[in-house]
Design a protein around this motif. Sequence first.
Motif, PDB file in Angstrom:
ATOM      1  N   MET A   1      -2.844  78.729 -30.746  1.00  0.00           N
ATOM      2  CA  MET A   1      -4.102  79.457 -30.615  1.00  0.00           C
ATOM      3  C   MET A   1      -3.887  80.922 -30.985  1.00  0.00           C
ATOM      4  N   THR A   2      -4.751  81.460 -31.830  1.00  0.00           N
ATOM      5  CA  THR A   2      -4.650  82.857 -32.225  1.00  0.00           C
ATOM      6  C   THR A   2      -5.120  83.758 -31.088  1.00  0.00           C
ATOM      7  N   SER A   3      -4.819  85.044 -31.216  1.00  0.00           N
ATOM      8  CA  SER A   3      -5.255  85.985 -30.183  1.00  0.00           C
ATOM      9  C   SER A   3      -6.777  86.068 -30.125  1.00  0.00           C
ATOM     10  N   THR A   4      -7.424  85.937 -31.293  1.00  0.00           N
ATOM     11  CA  THR A   4      -8.887  85.963 -31.318  1.00  0.00           C
ATOM     12  C   THR A   4      -9.467  84.761 -30.581  1.00  0.00           C
ATOM     13  N   SER A   5      -8.939  83.565 -30.875  1.00  0.00           N
ATOM     14  CA  SER A   5      -9.422  82.358 -30.211  1.00  0.00           C
ATOM     15  C   SER A   5      -9.175  82.426 -28.708  1.00  0.00           C
ATOM     16  N   PHE A   6      -8.018  82.976 -28.325  1.00  0.00           N
ATOM     17  CA  PHE A   6      -7.688  83.092 -26.907  1.00  0.00           C
ATOM     18  C   PHE A   6      -8.681  84.001 -26.196  1.00  0.00           C
ATOM     19  N   SER A   7      -9.001  85.143 -26.797  1.00  0.00           N
ATOM     20  CA  SER A   7      -9.947  86.069 -26.169  1.00  0.00           C
ATOM     21  C   SER A   7     -11.347  85.463 -26.121  1.00  0.00           C
ATOM     22  N   GLN A   8     -11.705  84.672 -27.141  1.00  0.00           N
ATOM     23  CA  GLN A   8     -13.008  84.007 -27.130  1.00  0.00           C
ATOM     24  C   GLN A   8     -13.079  82.969 -26.014  1.00  0.00           C
ATOM     25  N   LEU A   9     -11.994  82.226 -25.828  1.00  0.00           N
ATOM     26  CA  LEU A   9     -11.958  81.235 -24.756  1.00  0.00           C
ATOM     27  C   LEU A   9     -12.070  81.910 -23.392  1.00  0.00           C
TER      28      LEU A   9
END
Length: 297
Positions: A1-9
Amino acid sequence: MTSTSFSQLKAFQKTGFLKLSNVIDVKKITHLRGQFWHEVNNKFDISLSNPSTWFRNSSNPVGGSGAKRLNGMGPMMRDLKASGKFDAIEEMMQSAIDPIFSDYTLRPLDLWYSLLSFPGSETKWNVPYKSWHNDEPIVVGDSNPWSLFVFLLLDDVSVDMGATVVVSGSHRRAEQLAERIASPDQEAAIKAFDSVNSGLIDDPKNTRLLTTDNLLEPLTQEDPWMKALVTESTPEQRIKQFVQEGGTFNGIEQKVVSLTGSAGDIIILNPRCLHSTSANVSRLPRQVIRLDFRRSV
């Protein structure tokens, strides 16, 4: 998981909703909107560009003073789905959400829903005090919803167009409540959601649930902010208290948020959140469709 996807989650887990911008490009949205309105015109003799046709049939659209919906959209949406005209859009939506929810598999269900709404007779937007609900039981020990609602905006949607409104963080409030009052032996409630929870419940008899019918009342009994939310008051009072100020209970921030955006955006909603419809006072139809994604193991 990318940092962007992690922050979105993390944002989704905190608030219960997430907007992803420009998921579907303008050209595809324009084409899809054209197909959609072609079918609406054929079935209901209603043209987007001709407001005189919107209410020509006195029995359709139907609804209260806040907004009106077209009755009988289900068959049309099923036909559009069966035609394959949604396939490319579904794939793009799937590609957008998969990296965010990578801990489990999500698959689209068979039916798209039309959330097309026309203006009602109200002229001033207000935070609704009626019809607050959640669409999925709260499961003790499983904070991941069985399904996700994914709204696709066919046009720019602003607050005054009657956007869906959600109480941010309300799914987490519901989890706190369920820990205290949810009951086991809810096999009937589990069975009612077979289409989305199949394979996700190991022991139905001992799974503790707080059903959709039993959430709102205890929330309003213990939280004055929630009690005020379901009590009628002036637009000025309600917008200030619920949209601008919000509230906090048991460490969870709460605020009423309108699910707005631009054509081609998608908005992911946890169906365990409290949400409602709001009045369309814009004099324009709200053009939104919804696809549900089922979680599987």
